[in-house]
Design a protein around this motif. Structure first.
Motif, PDB file in Angstrom:
ATOM      1  N   ALA A  71     -52.811  53.370  22.836  1.00  0.00           N
ATOM      2  CA  ALA A  71     -53.394  52.310  23.528  1.00  0.00           C
ATOM      3  C   ALA A  71     -54.561  53.460  23.619  1.00  0.00           C
ATOM      4  O   ALA A  71     -54.532  54.913  24.137  1.00  0.00           O
ATOM      5  CB  ALA A  71     -52.910  52.274  24.773  1.00  0.00           C
ATOM      6  N   GLY A  72     -55.614  53.074  24.360  1.00  0.00           N
ATOM      7  CA  GLY A  72     -57.178  53.988  24.286  1.00  0.00           C
ATOM      8  C   GLY A  72     -57.628  54.878  23.152  1.00  0.00           C
ATOM      9  O   GLY A  72     -58.849  55.782  24.035  1.00  0.00           O
ATOM     10  N   THR A  73     -57.582  54.631  22.195  1.00  0.00           N
ATOM     11  CA  THR A  73     -57.791  54.759  21.013  1.00  0.00           C
ATOM     12  C   THR A  73     -59.726  54.436  21.016  1.00  0.00           C
ATOM     13  O   THR A  73     -59.493  52.988  21.298  1.00  0.00           O
ATOM     14  CB  THR A  73     -57.336  54.691  19.484  1.00  0.00           C
ATOM     15  OG1 THR A  73     -56.197  55.546  19.262  1.00  0.00           O
ATOM     16  CG2 THR A  73     -58.225  54.933  18.142  1.00  0.00           C
ATOM     17  N   ILE A  74     -60.362  55.394  20.335  1.00  0.00           N
ATOM     18  CA  ILE A  74     -62.144  54.795  20.479  1.00  0.00           C
ATOM     19  C   ILE A  74     -62.228  54.986  19.362  1.00  0.00           C
ATOM     20  O   ILE A  74     -62.154  56.072  18.286  1.00  0.00           O
ATOM     21  CB  ILE A  74     -62.564  55.829  21.340  1.00  0.00           C
ATOM     22  CG1 ILE A  74     -62.544  55.446  22.769  1.00  0.00           C
ATOM     23  CG2 ILE A  74     -64.637  55.053  21.284  1.00  0.00           C
ATOM     24  CD1 ILE A  74     -63.216  56.090  23.537  1.00  0.00           C
ATOM     25  N   LEU A  75     -63.149  53.642  18.199  1.00  0.00           N
ATOM     26  CA  LEU A  75     -63.429  53.738  16.791  1.00  0.00           C
ATOM     27  C   LEU A  75     -65.028  54.060  17.197  1.00  0.00           C
ATOM     28  O   LEU A  75     -65.222  53.813  17.947  1.00  0.00           O
ATOM     29  CB  LEU A  75     -62.840  53.046  16.284  1.00  0.00           C
ATOM     30  CG  LEU A  75     -60.925  52.412  16.007  1.00  0.00           C
ATOM     31  CD1 LEU A  75     -61.138  50.921  15.590  1.00  0.00           C
ATOM     32  CD2 LEU A  75     -60.471  53.842  15.379  1.00  0.00           C
ATOM     33  N   PRO A  76     -65.168  55.072  15.855  1.00  0.00           N
ATOM     34  CA  PRO A  76     -66.517  54.724  15.356  1.00  0.00           C
ATOM     35  C   PRO A  76     -67.229  53.248  15.565  1.00  0.00           C
ATOM     36  O   PRO A  76     -66.637  52.803  14.648  1.00  0.00           O
ATOM     37  CB  PRO A  76     -66.893  56.226  14.920  1.00  0.00           C
ATOM     38  CG  PRO A  76     -65.810  55.988  13.797  1.00  0.00           C
ATOM     39  CD  PRO A  76     -64.202  55.609  14.523  1.00  0.00           C
ATOM     40  N   THR A  77     -68.641  53.356  15.851  1.00  0.00           N
ATOM     41  CA  THR A  77     -69.753  52.310  15.615  1.00  0.00           C
ATOM     42  C   THR A  77     -69.485  52.240  14.213  1.00  0.00           C
ATOM     43  O   THR A  77     -69.422  53.551  13.829  1.00  0.00           O
ATOM     44  CB  THR A  77     -70.396  51.648  16.413  1.00  0.00           C
ATOM     45  OG1 THR A  77     -71.326  52.990  16.190  1.00  0.00           O
ATOM     46  CG2 THR A  77     -70.255  52.230  18.764  1.00  0.00           C
ATOM     47  N   PRO A  78     -70.097  51.496  13.763  1.00  0.00           N
ATOM     48  CA  PRO A  78     -70.865  51.597  12.238  1.00  0.00           C
ATOM     49  C   PRO A  78     -71.904  52.705  12.006  1.00  0.00           C
ATOM     50  O   PRO A  78     -71.574  53.401  10.941  1.00  0.00           O
ATOM     51  CB  PRO A  78     -70.699  49.594  11.753  1.00  0.00           C
ATOM     52  CG  PRO A  78     -70.170  48.961  12.786  1.00  0.00           C
ATOM     53  CD  PRO A  78     -70.017  49.943  14.213  1.00  0.00           C
ATOM     54  N   ALA A  79     -72.738  52.930  12.172  1.00  0.00           N
ATOM     55  CA  ALA A  79     -73.422  53.299  13.139  1.00  0.00           C
ATOM     56  C   ALA A  79     -72.861  54.878  12.552  1.00  0.00           C
ATOM     57  O   ALA A  79     -73.156  55.740  11.858  1.00  0.00           O
ATOM     58  CB  ALA A  79     -74.882  53.447  13.454  1.00  0.00           C
ATOM     59  N   GLU A  80     -72.255  55.114  13.599  1.00  0.00           N
ATOM     60  CA  GLU A  80     -71.567  56.709  13.938  1.00  0.00           C
ATOM     61  C   GLU A  80     -70.578  56.622  12.585  1.00  0.00           C
ATOM     62  O   GLU A  80     -70.848  57.789  11.856  1.00  0.00           O
ATOM     63  CB  GLU A  80     -70.907  56.657  15.093  1.00  0.00           C
ATOM     64  CG  GLU A  80     -70.904  56.498  16.858  1.00  0.00           C
ATOM     65  CD  GLU A  80     -70.180  56.149  17.309  1.00  0.00           C
ATOM     66  OE1 GLU A  80     -70.474  57.178  18.724  1.00  0.00           O
ATOM     67  OE2 GLU A  80     -68.972  55.779  17.118  1.00  0.00           O
ATOM     68  N   ASP A  81     -70.364  55.739  12.617  1.00  0.00           N
ATOM     69  CA  ASP A  81     -69.512  56.727  10.679  1.00  0.00           C
ATOM     70  C   ASP A  81     -70.349  56.041   9.998  1.00  0.00           C
ATOM     71  O   ASP A  81     -70.120  57.235   8.826  1.00  0.00           O
ATOM     72  CB  ASP A  81     -68.257  54.831  11.121  1.00  0.00           C
ATOM     73  CG  ASP A  81     -67.053  54.514   9.281  1.00  0.00           C
ATOM     74  OD1 ASP A  81     -66.119  55.838   9.580  1.00  0.00           O
ATOM     75  OD2 ASP A  81     -67.073  54.446   8.508  1.00  0.00           O
ATOM     76  N   ALA A  82     -70.975  55.844  10.125  1.00  0.00           N
ATOM     77  CA  ALA A  82     -72.500  55.472   8.727  1.00  0.00           C
ATOM     78  C   ALA A  82     -72.752  57.537   8.579  1.00  0.00           C
ATOM     79  O   ALA A  82     -72.607  58.381   7.790  1.00  0.00           O
ATOM     80  CB  ALA A  82     -73.566  54.775   8.829  1.00  0.00           C
ATOM     81  N   ALA A  83     -73.610  57.935   9.936  1.00  0.00           N
ATOM     82  CA  ALA A  83     -73.865  59.063  10.403  1.00  0.00           C
ATOM     83  C   ALA A  83     -72.654  60.154   9.633  1.00  0.00           C
ATOM     84  O   ALA A  83     -73.123  61.631   9.171  1.00  0.00           O
ATOM     85  CB  ALA A  83     -73.772  59.404  11.567  1.00  0.00           C
ATOM     86  N   ILE A  84     -71.223  60.143  10.412  1.00  0.00           N
ATOM     87  CA  ILE A  84     -69.840  61.191   9.805  1.00  0.00           C
ATOM     88  C   ILE A  84     -70.118  61.012   8.165  1.00  0.00           C
ATOM     89  O   ILE A  84     -69.964  62.265   7.499  1.00  0.00           O
ATOM     90  CB  ILE A  84     -68.747  60.152  10.280  1.00  0.00           C
ATOM     91  CG1 ILE A  84     -69.130  60.811  12.211  1.00  0.00           C
ATOM     92  CG2 ILE A  84     -67.645  60.698  10.003  1.00  0.00           C
ATOM     93  CD1 ILE A  84     -68.112  60.450  12.814  1.00  0.00           C
ATOM     94  N   THR A  85     -70.109  59.759   7.710  1.00  0.00           N
ATOM     95  CA  THR A  85     -69.755  60.025   6.453  1.00  0.00           C
ATOM     96  C   THR A  85     -71.113  60.859   5.879  1.00  0.00           C
ATOM     97  O   THR A  85     -71.274  61.071   4.242  1.00  0.00           O
ATOM     98  CB  THR A  85     -69.656  58.635   5.669  1.00  0.00           C
ATOM     99  OG1 THR A  85     -68.557  57.788   6.353  1.00  0.00           O
ATOM    100  CG2 THR A  85     -69.664  58.494   3.998  1.00  0.00           C
ATOM    101  N   THR A  86     -72.077  60.063   5.846  1.00  0.00           N
ATOM    102  CA  THR A  86     -73.539  61.100   5.607  1.00  0.00           C
ATOM    103  C   THR A  86     -73.149  62.551   6.078  1.00  0.00           C
ATOM    104  O   THR A  86     -73.405  63.166   4.603  1.00  0.00           O
ATOM    105  CB  THR A  86     -74.986  60.722   5.857  1.00  0.00           C
ATOM    106  OG1 THR A  86     -74.763  58.934   5.675  1.00  0.00           O
ATOM    107  CG2 THR A  86     -76.093  61.188   5.452  1.00  0.00           C
ATOM    108  N   ALA A  87     -73.222  63.463   6.773  1.00  0.00           N
ATOM    109  CA  ALA A  87     -72.726  64.713   7.193  1.00  0.00           C
ATOM    110  C   ALA A  87     -71.888  64.986   6.495  1.00  0.00           C
ATOM    111  O   ALA A  87     -71.773  66.706   5.549  1.00  0.00           O
ATOM    112  CB  ALA A  87     -72.646  64.966   8.712  1.00  0.00           C
ATOM    113  N   ALA A  88     -71.168  64.240   5.975  1.00  0.00           N
ATOM    114  CA  ALA A  88     -69.878  64.854   4.957  1.00  0.00           C
ATOM    115  C   ALA A  88     -69.772  64.943   4.281  1.00  0.00           C
ATOM    116  O   ALA A  88     -69.524  66.012   3.153  1.00  0.00           O
ATOM    117  CB  ALA A  88     -68.861  64.068   5.434  1.00  0.00           C
ATOM    118  N   MET A  89     -70.221  63.733   3.259  1.00  0.00           N
ATOM    119  CA  MET A  89     -71.383  63.739   1.914  1.00  0.00           C
ATOM    120  C   MET A  89     -71.938  64.786   1.282  1.00  0.00           C
ATOM    121  O   MET A  89     -72.328  65.061   0.410  1.00  0.00           O
ATOM    122  CB  MET A  89     -71.729  62.433   1.526  1.00  0.00           C
ATOM    123  CG  MET A  89     -70.454  61.394   1.540  1.00  0.00           C
ATOM    124  SD  MET A  89     -69.199  61.620   0.555  1.00  0.00           S
ATOM    125  CE  MET A  89     -70.127  60.716  -1.200  1.00  0.00           C
ATOM    126  N   ALA A  90     -72.772  65.473   2.794  1.00  0.00           N
ATOM    127  CA  ALA A  90     -73.824  66.916   2.449  1.00  0.00           C
ATOM    128  C   ALA A  90     -73.300  68.206   2.410  1.00  0.00           C
ATOM    129  O   ALA A  90     -74.550  68.704   2.189  1.00  0.00           O
ATOM    130  CB  ALA A  90     -75.160  66.806   3.414  1.00  0.00           C
TER     131      ALA A  90
END
Length: 95
Positions: free
Chosen positions: A6-25
């Motif tokens: 309870a209380g877990t906050i998931l990233p929005t699709p835009a935030e998830d895409a930004a995280i994935t892009t940063a990780a891949m770079a």
């Protein structure tokens, strides 16, 4: 998807895409390919090691002095008791 606390906050699709892009770079954090994941082996095994399958667990009462003498000889004292009993069994079989 697993049940979340309870209380877990998931990233929005835009935030998830930004995280994935940063990780891949990040050249130091290149994700594994599926083939590389197949090669990964666990480093640590949990639980007791598997037994040899040739022993059985028993409860046995021994004299205090016998146990103390074997324990005083260091680690592996139970194995040494087993070896002493095995030696006795083999000596009886020769008779």
């Amino acid at each position: 998807m697993p049940k979340l606390k309870a209380g877990t906050i998931l990233p929005t699709p835009a935030e998830d895409a930004a995280i994935t892009t940063a990780a891949m770079a990040d050249l130091d954090a290149v994700p594994f390919t599926d083939a590389e994941w197949e090669q990964v082996k666990p480093q640590v095994r949990r639980g007791r090691p598997l037994g040899s399958g040739t022993k059985t667990q028993v409860t046995l009462r021994l004299d205090v002095e016998v146990v103390e003498k074997f324990r005083a000889s260091g680690d592996g004292w139970q194995t040494r008791i087993n070896d002493a009993l095995k030696s006795w069994v083999h000596s009886c079989m020769k008779d």
